[in-house]
Design a protein around this motif. Structure first.
Motif, short mmCIF file in Angstrom:
data_model
loop_
_atom_site.label_atom_id
_atom_site.label_comp_id
_atom_site.label_asym_id
_atom_site.label_seq_id
_atom_site.Cartn_x
_atom_site.Cartn_y
_atom_site.Cartn_z
N LEU A 168 10.53 5.77 -29.94
CA LEU A 168 11.93 6.05 -30.21
C LEU A 168 12.80 6.74 -28.99
CD1 LEU A 168 14.38 6.11 -32.33
CD2 LEU A 168 13.10 8.28 -33.11
N LEU A 169 12.16 7.69 -28.55
CA LEU A 169 12.66 8.56 -27.48
C LEU A 169 12.92 7.73 -26.10
CD1 LEU A 169 10.59 11.71 -27.57
CD2 LEU A 169 13.05 11.27 -28.58
N VAL A 170 11.99 6.61 -25.78
CA VAL A 170 11.90 5.79 -24.68
C VAL A 170 13.33 4.93 -25.07
CG1 VAL A 170 11.27 3.99 -23.52
CG2 VAL A 170 9.89 6.12 -23.81
N THR A 171 13.40 4.22 -26.38
CA THR A 171 14.60 3.51 -26.47
C THR A 171 15.95 4.13 -26.64
OG1 THR A 171 12.98 2.35 -27.96
CG2 THR A 171 15.25 1.78 -28.54
N LEU A 172 16.02 5.30 -27.12
CA LEU A 172 17.17 6.22 -27.12
C LEU A 172 17.53 6.26 -25.74
CD1 LEU A 172 16.76 9.28 -29.38
CD2 LEU A 172 18.76 7.85 -29.23
N TYR A 173 16.71 6.52 -24.62
CA TYR A 173 16.94 6.45 -23.17
C TYR A 173 17.44 5.07 -22.90
CZ TYR A 173 16.63 6.80 -18.10
OH TYR A 173 16.82 6.71 -16.99
N LEU A 174 16.83 4.18 -23.07
CA LEU A 174 17.59 2.92 -22.79
C LEU A 174 18.82 2.28 -23.39
CD1 LEU A 174 14.09 0.74 -22.83
CD2 LEU A 174 15.20 1.66 -20.76
N GLY A 175 18.95 2.97 -24.66
CA GLY A 175 20.23 2.58 -25.37
C GLY A 175 21.22 3.34 -25.34
N TRP A 176 21.13 4.52 -24.76
CA TRP A 176 22.27 5.61 -24.69
C TRP A 176 23.48 5.12 -24.29
CZ3 TRP A 176 21.66 10.10 -27.22
CH2 TRP A 176 22.56 10.83 -26.86
N GLY A 177 23.71 4.18 -23.48
CA GLY A 177 25.02 3.74 -23.05
C GLY A 177 25.51 2.69 -24.03
N HIS A 178 24.95 2.30 -25.09
CA HIS A 178 25.49 1.36 -26.22
C HIS A 178 25.66 2.06 -27.48
CE1 HIS A 178 24.46 -1.55 -23.13
NE2 HIS A 178 23.12 -1.09 -22.91
N GLY A 179 26.93 2.31 -27.68
CA GLY A 179 27.46 3.24 -29.03
C GLY A 179 26.70 2.70 -30.06
N ASP A 180 26.50 1.68 -30.39
CA ASP A 180 26.22 1.31 -31.77
C ASP A 180 24.60 1.35 -31.78
OD1 ASP A 180 28.61 0.58 -32.86
OD2 ASP A 180 28.32 -1.64 -32.63
N VAL A 181 23.93 0.79 -30.57
CA VAL A 181 22.60 1.13 -30.70
C VAL A 181 22.02 2.70 -30.58
CG1 VAL A 181 20.15 0.96 -29.29
CG2 VAL A 181 22.34 -1.07 -29.32
#
Length: 151
Positions: free
Chosen positions: A64-77
């Motif tokens: 989840l933390l890795v995915t948050l990092y990867l998806g931070w620039g995509h608002g809905d994600v």
């Protein structure tokens, strides 16, 4: 396939493994162990719940933390993942300070009060909405990430 899609897919999978583990625990184990506490007492040959829950939660939280990092620039994600994080964190804090200490006491006790054990199983079930919200939010993040690849 894009890294964010793979990462959100893994996040959703791990969230749902945790949800499924909770459903199994309540549906199978929690109905039996208050009458037969040795079912949850490893030293008496019972199951060791930590052998599932520690790896399941650890893997989910790391991904989840890795995915948050990867998806931070995509608002809905990001929004969906933050909701998953908040729901999971609320459940984990409640578990850490209330449910887990009592579960450990039941596992170590020589004699268990069946009424207290039944009360614990009922209260444990109250964590289900948080686990469900975590899973649904993770699935929403996956859906949002898939939508990024379509646009």
């Amino acid at each position: 396939m894009d890294a964010i899609v793979l990462s959100t897919a893994l996040t959703a999978l791990l969230a749902n493994i945790g949800l499924g583990g909770g459903i199994f625990e309540h549906g199978v184990i929690d109905h039996a162990w208050p009458r037969k506490p040795e079912i949850v007492q490893p030293r008496k040959g019972g199951i060791s719940r930590v052998r599932f829950w520690i790896p399941a939660h650890s893997a989910f939280e790391l991904v989840l933390l890795v995915t948050l990092y990867l998806g931070w620039g995509h608002g809905d994600v990001r929004k969906a993942l933050l909701l998953a994080l908040a729901a999971h964190l609320a459940m984990r804090l409640w578990s850490a300070f209330d449910m887990i200490p009592k579960a450990i006491a039941f596992e170590k006790a020589e004699a268990v009060d069946e009424a207290a054990a039944r009360d614990w199983t009922k209260r444990s079930l109250m964590r289900f909405p948080l686990a469900l919200l975590t899973s649904l939010a993770a699935l929403a993040a996956f859906g949002a990430a898939c939508g990024l690849n379509l646009g």
